[in-house]
Design an enzyme around this catalytic site. Structure first.
Site, PDB file in Angstrom:
ATOM      1  N   HIS A 110      72.945 -23.894-120.646  1.00 48.32           N
ATOM      2  CA  HIS A 110      74.212 -24.127-121.342  1.00 48.32           C
ATOM      3  C   HIS A 110      75.383 -23.386-120.711  1.00 48.32           C
ATOM      4  O   HIS A 110      76.458 -23.306-121.306  1.00 48.32           O
ATOM      5  CB  HIS A 110      74.098 -23.745-122.812  1.00 48.32           C
ATOM      6  CG  HIS A 110      73.182 -24.634-123.581  1.00 48.32           C
ATOM      7  ND1 HIS A 110      72.725 -24.319-124.821  1.00 48.32           N
ATOM      8  CD2 HIS A 110      72.617 -25.828-123.273  1.00 48.32           C
ATOM      9  CE1 HIS A 110      71.919 -25.271-125.259  1.00 48.32           C
ATOM     10  NE2 HIS A 110      71.837 -26.194-124.327  1.00 48.32           N
ATOM     11  N   ILE A 137      80.905 -22.308-121.025  1.00 47.06           N
ATOM     12  CA  ILE A 137      79.760 -22.196-121.918  1.00 47.06           C
ATOM     13  C   ILE A 137      79.764 -23.360-122.899  1.00 47.06           C
ATOM     14  O   ILE A 137      80.773 -23.595-123.583  1.00 47.06           O
ATOM     15  CB  ILE A 137      79.813 -20.870-122.717  1.00 47.06           C
ATOM     16  CG1 ILE A 137      79.938 -19.687-121.769  1.00 47.06           C
ATOM     17  CG2 ILE A 137      78.597 -20.733-123.630  1.00 47.06           C
ATOM     18  CD1 ILE A 137      80.362 -18.393-122.446  1.00 47.06           C
ATOM     19  N   CYS A 138      78.668 -24.060-122.976  1.00 44.34           N
ATOM     20  CA  CYS A 138      78.508 -25.140-123.948  1.00 44.34           C
ATOM     21  C   CYS A 138      77.833 -24.545-125.181  1.00 44.34           C
ATOM     22  O   CYS A 138      76.613 -24.378-125.226  1.00 44.34           O
ATOM     23  CB  CYS A 138      77.660 -26.266-123.344  1.00 44.34           C
ATOM     24  SG  CYS A 138      77.418 -27.653-124.467  1.00 44.34           S
ATOM     25  N   LEU A 139      78.636 -24.176-126.160  1.00 40.87           N
ATOM     26  CA  LEU A 139      78.157 -23.534-127.382  1.00 40.87           C
ATOM     27  C   LEU A 139      79.010 -24.040-128.541  1.00 40.87           C
ATOM     28  O   LEU A 139      80.237 -23.929-128.503  1.00 40.87           O
ATOM     29  CB  LEU A 139      78.266 -22.007-127.247  1.00 40.87           C
ATOM     30  CG  LEU A 139      77.747 -21.154-128.390  1.00 40.87           C
ATOM     31  CD1 LEU A 139      76.238 -21.331-128.575  1.00 40.87           C
ATOM     32  CD2 LEU A 139      78.072 -19.684-128.136  1.00 40.87           C
TER      33      LEU A 139
END
Length: 158
Positions: free
Chosen positions: A90, A97-99
């Site tokens: 992620h 950041i893929c969050l």
């Protein structure tokens, strides 16, 4: 401090950020180190250290937080910066950041500390160090800020 007091909103923003800065400096969660020595309220660096017994044990990474005038009603921009970013499904090679809590799941009750704990948790639960499957494509066309990315949150089993 580098924030003006031009309106009640900016005064409230400054108070919130000063409180959070004090809290993370004095009461940082385990694995979180406030590392910024600048005088800016709108841009901070925070180090995180991988938890014991995880793939990232004792690895240290720097997160850059950039706050807009809409904070805390809008998520801060948070990216990994520095010479290395963690290799994680992620986390893109440019530090984006893929969050979900940095996007559509943001809430004004969240804080810098809670974001850091979430990122540490994301790293701690990782089973294999690998780049996102679309890292190469994303890197070719990535915007300069992750705010301009439409993330699709569908992978909770990393």
């Amino acid at each position: 401090m580098s924030i003006g007091r031009t309106s009640n909103g900016s005064v409230l923003l400054a108070k919130r950020l000063m409180r959070e800065k004090r809290d993370i400096t004095e009461n940082a969660p385990e694995g979180v180190v406030f590392s910024d020595s600048s005088d800016s309220l709108m841009r901070w660096n925070v180090d995180i250290v991988g938890a014991s017994g995880t793939l990232y044990e004792n690895e240290r990474y720097t997160l850059r937080f950039k706050f807009s005038a809409a904070y805390p009603f809008e998520a801060p921009e948070v990216v990994f910066v520095g010479e290395e970013v963690p290799v994680h499904p992620h986390v893109y090679s440019n530090g984006h950041i893929c969050l979900s809590i940095l996007g559509d799941q943001w809430s004004p009750v969240l804080s810098v500390s809670s974001v850091c704990v979430s990122i540490l948790s994301m790293l701690s639960s990782c089973k294999e160090k690998k780049k996102p499957p679309d890292d190469s494509a994303y890197m070719r066309y990535a915007p300069s800020t992750p705010r301009n990315t439409t993330w699709h949150f569908h992978d909770d089993d990393v």
